[in-house]
Design a protein around this motif. Structure first.
Motif, mmCIF file in Angstrom:
data_model
loop_
_atom_site.group_PDB
_atom_site.id
_atom_site.type_symbol
_atom_site.label_atom_id
_atom_site.label_comp_id
_atom_site.label_asym_id
_atom_site.label_seq_id
_atom_site.Cartn_x
_atom_site.Cartn_y
_atom_site.Cartn_z
ATOM 1 N N GLY A 257 -6.923 1.069 -0.555
ATOM 2 C CA GLY A 257 -5.979 0.591 -1.561
ATOM 3 C C GLY A 257 -6.147 -0.874 -1.903
ATOM 4 N N VAL A 258 -6.436 -1.709 -0.898
ATOM 5 C CA VAL A 258 -6.631 -3.143 -1.153
ATOM 6 C C VAL A 258 -7.842 -3.345 -2.059
ATOM 7 C CG1 VAL A 258 -7.239 -5.358 -0.118
ATOM 8 C CG2 VAL A 258 -5.516 -3.906 0.975
ATOM 9 N N VAL B 219 0.856 -1.191 0.000
ATOM 10 C CA VAL B 219 0.000 0.000 0.000
ATOM 11 C C VAL B 219 0.891 1.240 0.000
ATOM 12 C CG1 VAL B 219 -2.063 -1.021 1.007
ATOM 13 C CG2 VAL B 219 -0.233 -0.228 2.512
ATOM 14 N N ALA B 220 0.329 2.360 -0.453
ATOM 15 C CA ALA B 220 1.132 3.567 -0.676
ATOM 16 C C ALA B 220 1.748 4.124 0.590
ATOM 17 C CB ALA B 220 0.270 4.633 -1.360
ATOM 18 N N ASN B 221 1.160 3.825 1.745
ATOM 19 C CA ASN B 221 1.702 4.327 3.012
ATOM 20 C C ASN B 221 2.844 3.473 3.550
ATOM 21 O OD1 ASN B 221 -0.997 2.831 3.269
ATOM 22 N ND2 ASN B 221 -0.125 2.444 5.298
ATOM 23 N N SER B 222 3.301 2.494 2.766
ATOM 24 C CA SER B 222 4.435 1.655 3.166
ATOM 25 C C SER B 222 5.741 2.438 3.038
ATOM 26 C CB SER B 222 4.532 0.421 2.260
ATOM 27 O OG SER B 222 3.322 -0.278 2.186
ATOM 28 N N ALA C 292 7.771 -4.910 -3.772
ATOM 29 C CA ALA C 292 6.471 -5.381 -4.245
ATOM 30 C C ALA C 292 6.395 -5.377 -5.766
ATOM 31 C CB ALA C 292 5.366 -4.505 -3.662
ATOM 32 N N ASN C 293 5.527 -6.218 -6.302
ATOM 33 C CA ASN C 293 5.243 -6.196 -7.742
ATOM 34 C C ASN C 293 4.398 -4.984 -8.116
ATOM 35 O OD1 ASN C 293 4.725 -9.529 -7.029
ATOM 36 N ND2 ASN C 293 6.378 -8.952 -8.407
ATOM 37 N N PHE C 294 3.528 -4.586 -7.185
ATOM 38 C CA PHE C 294 2.614 -3.476 -7.430
ATOM 39 C C PHE C 294 2.503 -2.618 -6.179
ATOM 40 C CE2 PHE C 294 1.144 -7.141 -9.888
ATOM 41 C CZ PHE C 294 1.080 -6.621 -11.177
ATOM 42 N N VAL C 295 2.189 -1.351 -6.382
ATOM 43 C CA VAL C 295 1.872 -0.442 -5.275
ATOM 44 C C VAL C 295 0.465 0.080 -5.528
ATOM 45 C CG1 VAL C 295 2.450 1.698 -4.078
ATOM 46 C CG2 VAL C 295 4.279 0.202 -4.926
#
Length: 274
Positions: free
Chosen positions: A262-263, A240-243, A251-254
Motif C-alpha cells: 500500500g505504501v 493503510v487498509a488494514n488499519s 487520515a487524508n487518504f487510505v
C-alpha cells in the motif's frame, strides 16, 4: 512535492511476514534519489529496527520508541531524547507490583524482558508469530524488577504486556492518574509508556523544524493508535487498509494494505501526479 516521508514499520511498510518487498524498496530509493527525506517512525527501539529497512541507502533519520528518540543514523547523534522521569517509573513499578503485571523496559535503545517471557511468549498468550520477533530482539533478564530499579535513572520507556482486556482496561485507567507520561499502543497486547513529550507526531514536528520542512510537504503512513498524531500532523496523512476504522477516519487518504504494498502503491501514484 514531498520533501519528507515518515513511515511506520510493522503493519504499514513491512508485510505481515516482516519483510520489505522489492517494489517498496525501489519506490523508496526513487524518492531518496530525488532528495526526499525518508524517515523511519516506529514504536520499536533503535536496536530492534530491521536491518532490511536500515539497509535502504539514504534513510538518515529514525524516530524510535514512539518518539522518545530522534536519531541521525550516519553519525549516531541523538537529535532529541526524552527518557522516562524516575518518579514516573517508580509509579509504574508500583502498578506492576500491585497487579503482578508483565512488562518490558528499554535502555539506550535496547529492549529487556523477563527471561521466562522471552523463552516462551506463547505461555503468556501471545501468538506463535510473535515468538521469533521477541526472541530475536529482547534481552532476557532473570529479575527484571531489580534490573529496572538499578537503571531507573536512564530508562527510555516501559511497556505493559497483557492479553487480558479487562486487566488492560484497568491498567489504562490507572495510568491516566500518573502525570508526566504518554501512553499509546501499537498492538493489542501492549500498553506503551514513555515521557509526556514523546509521540510520533511531536517527534515528526521536531524533525521537520530541524530540517526546515513545512508540514504540507510531509507524508506520514501508519496503521495503529500510535500513528494517529503523526498522520494528523502531516500534510499528507495516509492509513493503510488494514488499519482500524478510527485510524482510517483520521487520515487524508487510505491506501492498500501492508501486504498489498500500500505504501509503494500510494507513493507511485503520488509521484506521477507531481
Amino acid at each position: 512535492m514531498l520533501r519528507m516521508i515518515a513511515l511506520d514499520l510493522d503493519g504499514t511498510l513491512l508485510r505481515s511476514d516482516k519483510t520489505l518487498s522489492a517494489r517498496t524498496r525501489q519506490v523508496l530509493e526513487s524518492y531518496i534519489a530525488k532528495g526526499t527525506h525518508v524517515v523511519v517512525a516506529s514504536g520499536r527501539s533503535y536496536d530492534s529496527l530491521p536491518q532490511e529497512v536500515l539497509s535502504v541507502s539514504g534513510i538518515d533519520y529514525a524516530i524510535t520508541s514512539n518518539g522518545v528518540v530522534i536519531c541521525h543514523r550516519p553519525t549516531g547523534e541523538k537529535l532529541f531524547y526524552s527518557p522516562l522521569k524516575p518518579a514516573c517509573t517508580q509509579q509504574l513499578l508500583s502498578l506492576i507490583q500491585t497487579h503482578h503485571a508483565e512488562f518490558e523496559v528499554f535502555l539506550d535503545g535496547v529492549p529487556y524482558a523477563d527471561a521466562a517471557f522471552v523463552a516462551h511468549p506463547t505461555a503468556y498468550g501471545l501468538p506463535d508469530a510473535a515468538t521469533q520477533y521477541i526472541q530475536s530482539t529482547r534481552k532476557p533478564i532473570k529479575n527484571l524488577l531489580s534490573f529496572t530499579q538499578e537503571h531507573i535513572q536512564e530508562l527510555d520507556c516501559l511497556d505493559f504486556i497483557t492479553i487480558d482486556q479487562q486487566k488492560r482496561k484497568l491498567l489504562s485507567q490507572q495510568l491516566e492518574q500518573i502525570s508526566g507520561i504518554y501512553v499509546t499502543s501499537s498492538v493489542p497486547h501492549l500498553l506503551e509508556i514513555s515521557d509526556a513529550s514523546a509521540g510520533k507526531g511531536p517527534a515528526l514536528r521536531r524533525l521537520a523544524q530541524y530540517l526546515n520542512i513545512p508540514r504540507e510537504q510531509i507524508a506520514a503512513f501508519g496503521n495503529e493508535e500510535n500513528d494517529l498524531d503523526m498522520i494528523e500532523f502531516a500534510g499528507v496523512g495516509v492509513a493503510v487498509a488494514n488499519s482500524p476504522a478510527h485510524v482510517r477516519d483520521c487520515a487524508n487518504f487510505v491506501t492498500g494494505s501492508n501486504d498489498e504494498d500500500g505504501v509503494a502503491d500510494f507513493l507511485e501514484r503520488y509521484l506521477t501526479q507531481q
